[in-house]
Design a protein around this motif. Structure first.
Motif, PDB file in Angstrom:
ATOM      1  N   GLU A 113      20.817  61.216  14.643  1.00 55.69           N
ATOM      2  CA  GLU A 113      19.819  62.015  15.340  1.00 55.69           C
ATOM      3  C   GLU A 113      18.726  61.093  15.910  1.00 55.69           C
ATOM      4  O   GLU A 113      17.769  60.744  15.231  1.00 55.69           O
ATOM      5  CB  GLU A 113      19.220  63.069  14.409  1.00 55.69           C
ATOM      6  CG  GLU A 113      20.253  64.071  13.912  1.00 55.69           C
ATOM      7  CD  GLU A 113      19.647  65.135  13.024  1.00 55.69           C
ATOM      8  OE1 GLU A 113      18.417  65.081  12.782  1.00 55.69           O
ATOM      9  OE2 GLU A 113      20.397  66.024  12.568  1.00 55.69           O
ATOM     10  N   TRP A 114      18.911  60.707  17.162  1.00 54.83           N
ATOM     11  CA  TRP A 114      18.004  59.774  17.809  1.00 54.83           C
ATOM     12  C   TRP A 114      16.739  60.483  18.291  1.00 54.83           C
ATOM     13  O   TRP A 114      16.809  61.548  18.910  1.00 54.83           O
ATOM     14  CB  TRP A 114      18.708  59.099  18.987  1.00 54.83           C
ATOM     15  CG  TRP A 114      19.860  58.247  18.566  1.00 54.83           C
ATOM     16  CD1 TRP A 114      21.172  58.618  18.476  1.00 54.83           C
ATOM     17  CD2 TRP A 114      19.803  56.883  18.159  1.00 54.83           C
ATOM     18  NE1 TRP A 114      21.934  57.568  18.036  1.00 54.83           N
ATOM     19  CE2 TRP A 114      21.127  56.485  17.834  1.00 54.83           C
ATOM     20  CE3 TRP A 114      18.770  55.951  18.042  1.00 54.83           C
ATOM     21  CZ2 TRP A 114      21.442  55.200  17.405  1.00 54.83           C
ATOM     22  CZ3 TRP A 114      19.074  54.667  17.607  1.00 54.83           C
ATOM     23  CH2 TRP A 114      20.388  54.302  17.286  1.00 54.83           C
ATOM     24  N   THR A 115      15.599  59.885  18.005  1.00 51.24           N
ATOM     25  CA  THR A 115      14.316  60.491  18.380  1.00 51.24           C
ATOM     26  C   THR A 115      13.347  59.412  18.873  1.00 51.24           C
ATOM     27  O   THR A 115      13.574  58.210  18.674  1.00 51.24           O
ATOM     28  CB  THR A 115      13.655  61.202  17.180  1.00 51.24           C
ATOM     29  OG1 THR A 115      13.348  60.224  16.162  1.00 51.24           O
ATOM     30  CG2 THR A 115      14.571  62.265  16.602  1.00 51.24           C
ATOM     31  N   TRP A 116      12.289  59.863  19.511  1.00 47.35           N
ATOM     32  CA  TRP A 116      11.191  58.963  19.844  1.00 47.35           C
ATOM     33  C   TRP A 116      10.427  58.645  18.568  1.00 47.35           C
ATOM     34  O   TRP A 116      10.346  59.471  17.655  1.00 47.35           O
ATOM     35  CB  TRP A 116      10.232  59.605  20.848  1.00 47.35           C
ATOM     36  CG  TRP A 116      10.794  59.818  22.215  1.00 47.35           C
ATOM     37  CD1 TRP A 116      11.178  61.004  22.775  1.00 47.35           C
ATOM     38  CD2 TRP A 116      11.040  58.813  23.202  1.00 47.35           C
ATOM     39  NE1 TRP A 116      11.654  60.807  24.041  1.00 47.35           N
ATOM     40  CE2 TRP A 116      11.574  59.464  24.340  1.00 47.35           C
ATOM     41  CE3 TRP A 116      10.862  57.431  23.248  1.00 47.35           C
ATOM     42  CZ2 TRP A 116      11.932  58.785  25.494  1.00 47.35           C
ATOM     43  CZ3 TRP A 116      11.208  56.747  24.395  1.00 47.35           C
ATOM     44  CH2 TRP A 116      11.741  57.417  25.510  1.00 47.35           C
ATOM     45  N   GLU A 129      17.251  48.317  18.149  1.00 40.16           N
ATOM     46  CA  GLU A 129      17.553  46.892  17.998  1.00 40.16           C
ATOM     47  C   GLU A 129      18.247  46.630  16.665  1.00 40.16           C
ATOM     48  O   GLU A 129      19.260  45.922  16.610  1.00 40.16           O
ATOM     49  CB  GLU A 129      16.279  46.058  18.099  1.00 40.16           C
ATOM     50  CG  GLU A 129      16.530  44.559  17.992  1.00 40.16           C
ATOM     51  CD  GLU A 129      15.266  43.745  18.181  1.00 40.16           C
ATOM     52  OE1 GLU A 129      15.344  42.642  18.749  1.00 40.16           O
ATOM     53  OE2 GLU A 129      14.181  44.215  17.762  1.00 40.16           O
ATOM     54  N   GLU A 130      17.702  47.176  15.595  1.00 44.43           N
ATOM     55  CA  GLU A 130      18.307  46.983  14.273  1.00 44.43           C
ATOM     56  C   GLU A 130      19.693  47.609  14.219  1.00 44.43           C
ATOM     57  O   GLU A 130      20.638  47.025  13.677  1.00 44.43           O
ATOM     58  CB  GLU A 130      17.411  47.600  13.193  1.00 44.43           C
ATOM     59  CG  GLU A 130      17.933  47.397  11.778  1.00 44.43           C
ATOM     60  CD  GLU A 130      17.018  47.988  10.723  1.00 44.43           C
ATOM     61  OE1 GLU A 130      17.446  48.070   9.555  1.00 44.43           O
ATOM     62  OE2 GLU A 130      15.884  48.377  11.069  1.00 44.43           O
ATOM     63  N   TRP A 131      19.810  48.797  14.796  1.00 45.74           N
ATOM     64  CA  TRP A 131      21.105  49.482  14.827  1.00 45.74           C
ATOM     65  C   TRP A 131      22.136  48.672  15.613  1.00 45.74           C
ATOM     66  O   TRP A 131      23.287  48.534  15.209  1.00 45.74           O
ATOM     67  CB  TRP A 131      20.928  50.857  15.466  1.00 45.74           C
ATOM     68  CG  TRP A 131      22.199  51.493  15.935  1.00 45.74           C
ATOM     69  CD1 TRP A 131      23.116  52.151  15.172  1.00 45.74           C
ATOM     70  CD2 TRP A 131      22.707  51.504  17.275  1.00 45.74           C
ATOM     71  NE1 TRP A 131      24.169  52.591  15.952  1.00 45.74           N
ATOM     72  CE2 TRP A 131      23.936  52.206  17.254  1.00 45.74           C
ATOM     73  CE3 TRP A 131      22.245  51.005  18.492  1.00 45.74           C
ATOM     74  CZ2 TRP A 131      24.706  52.402  18.390  1.00 45.74           C
ATOM     75  CZ3 TRP A 131      22.998  51.200  19.628  1.00 45.74           C
ATOM     76  CH2 TRP A 131      24.217  51.890  19.578  1.00 45.74           C
ATOM     77  N   VAL A 172      17.599  60.798  22.945  1.00 47.37           N
ATOM     78  CA  VAL A 172      19.054  60.666  22.920  1.00 47.37           C
ATOM     79  C   VAL A 172      19.634  60.523  24.331  1.00 47.37           C
ATOM     80  O   VAL A 172      20.773  60.076  24.501  1.00 47.37           O
ATOM     81  CB  VAL A 172      19.682  61.880  22.191  1.00 47.37           C
ATOM     82  CG1 VAL A 172      19.531  63.151  23.022  1.00 47.37           C
ATOM     83  CG2 VAL A 172      21.134  61.618  21.837  1.00 47.37           C
ATOM     84  N   ASP A 173      18.853  60.873  25.336  1.00 45.75           N
ATOM     85  CA  ASP A 173      19.337  60.833  26.724  1.00 45.75           C
ATOM     86  C   ASP A 173      18.922  59.561  27.461  1.00 45.75           C
ATOM     87  O   ASP A 173      18.980  59.514  28.687  1.00 45.75           O
ATOM     88  CB  ASP A 173      18.806  62.050  27.490  1.00 45.75           C
ATOM     89  CG  ASP A 173      19.282  63.370  26.894  1.00 45.75           C
ATOM     90  OD1 ASP A 173      20.448  63.438  26.479  1.00 45.75           O
ATOM     91  OD2 ASP A 173      18.477  64.326  26.852  1.00 45.75           O
ATOM     92  N   GLY A 212      14.834  55.521  17.824  1.00 45.55           N
ATOM     93  CA  GLY A 212      15.535  55.220  16.578  1.00 45.55           C
ATOM     94  C   GLY A 212      15.971  56.485  15.856  1.00 45.55           C
ATOM     95  O   GLY A 212      15.928  57.584  16.411  1.00 45.55           O
ATOM     96  N   TYR A 213      16.374  56.316  14.622  1.00 40.26           N
ATOM     97  CA  TYR A 213      16.803  57.458  13.807  1.00 40.26           C
ATOM     98  C   TYR A 213      16.386  57.210  12.364  1.00 40.26           C
ATOM     99  O   TYR A 213      16.067  56.079  11.972  1.00 40.26           O
ATOM    100  CB  TYR A 213      18.320  57.650  13.880  1.00 40.26           C
ATOM    101  CG  TYR A 213      19.118  56.522  13.259  1.00 40.26           C
ATOM    102  CD1 TYR A 213      19.524  56.565  11.922  1.00 40.26           C
ATOM    103  CD2 TYR A 213      19.456  55.385  14.002  1.00 40.26           C
ATOM    104  CE1 TYR A 213      20.236  55.526  11.339  1.00 40.26           C
ATOM    105  CE2 TYR A 213      20.167  54.350  13.440  1.00 40.26           C
ATOM    106  CZ  TYR A 213      20.560  54.422  12.109  1.00 40.26           C
ATOM    107  OH  TYR A 213      21.257  53.387  11.544  1.00 40.26           O
TER     108      TYR A 213
END
Length: 237
Positions: A124-127, A94-96, A159-160, A81-82
């Motif tokens: 900025e996607w992260t664990w 899921e929400e995004w 992000v990958d 998520g971010y």
């Protein structure tokens, strides 16, 4: 031969309480040289953690020489998520994906394009930060029974993840066929590396703990006697 005693959509409380009943349903005197544990996603709640420790100690006492392998899996929904600076909170995939009333299939090209566009837009996607908590508990649990840990193939950076969708089912949570194959290969690898005991012992239930558990969830057939006005077995399916 392999025996699958997994209970769908359930936590470690069931095996913690019903270890003997579950194992004896598969074979009263069966001896297992390799046991896999998949509860990585249930390693945040104290109740689940305590129950899993109990289940593991019972397993180890029953099968003192078994190779216990812990599976560290991951999933797209809930773990990636971010941070939304407007909402001041973490937004998972899921929400995004449900934003703008357009929920795209995770494996589709449209989903990939939408995700890549979000990266270009500065997302900025992260664990999830809960990953570190899960990992800490997992390491401690494996050490408590001398177990080994294997991990489902995953990207280092969240992000990958697009190139790793093949390991997950369309719901972005459960494993796909490729995901199961990946885990199977890794279990085989750790078995070949660590080895298994040539003559594994079978511990006593007097040490591992006795239990008697009965479930009528799937069959609706309850061997227990019950009585009373208005008391009856009701099927809600």
């Amino acid at each position: 031969n392999a025996v699958n005693l997994a209970i769908r959509a359930a936590g470690p409380g069931a095996p913690a309480m019903c270890m003997k009943t579950m194992l004896e349903s598969a074979g009263p005197d069966a001896i297992y040289d390799v046991i896999t544990i998949e509860y990585y996603h249930r390693m945040l709640d104290e109740v689940d953690i305590d129950a899993l420790y109990t289940a593991l100690q019972r397993l180890r006492k029953r099968f003192p020489d078994a190779l216990i392998v812990f599976i560290r899996d991951w999933y797209i929904v809930g773990m990636i998520g971010y941070v939304d600076n407007v909402k001041r909170g973490w937004v998972d995939t899921e929400e995004w994906n449900k934003k703008y009333r357009v929920e795209l299939p995770i494996h589709s090209d449209a989903y990939a394009n939408k995700f890549l566009q979000s990266v270009q837009n500065g997302f900025e996607w992260t664990w999830s930060t809960q990953e570190q908590m899960r990992d800490s508990v997992l390491i401690q649990m494996a050490a408590s029974v001398g177990g080994q840990i294997i991990s489902l193939t995953r990207p280092e950076n969240a992000v990958d993840f697009l190139d790793y969708r093949k390991y997950l089912a369309p719901d972005g949570h459960h494993l796909s066929l490729e995901g199961h194959k990946d885990i199977a290969r890794r279990v085989a690898s750790i078995v070949n590396t660590v080895g298994i005991h040539p003559n594994p012992r079978l511990g006593s239930w007097d040490d591992a703990g006795h239990d008697v558990c009965i479930s009528w969830f799937n069959t609706g057939e309850c061997p227990l006697k019950f009585q009373g006005k208005g008391v009856e077995m009701d099927n809600w399916f």
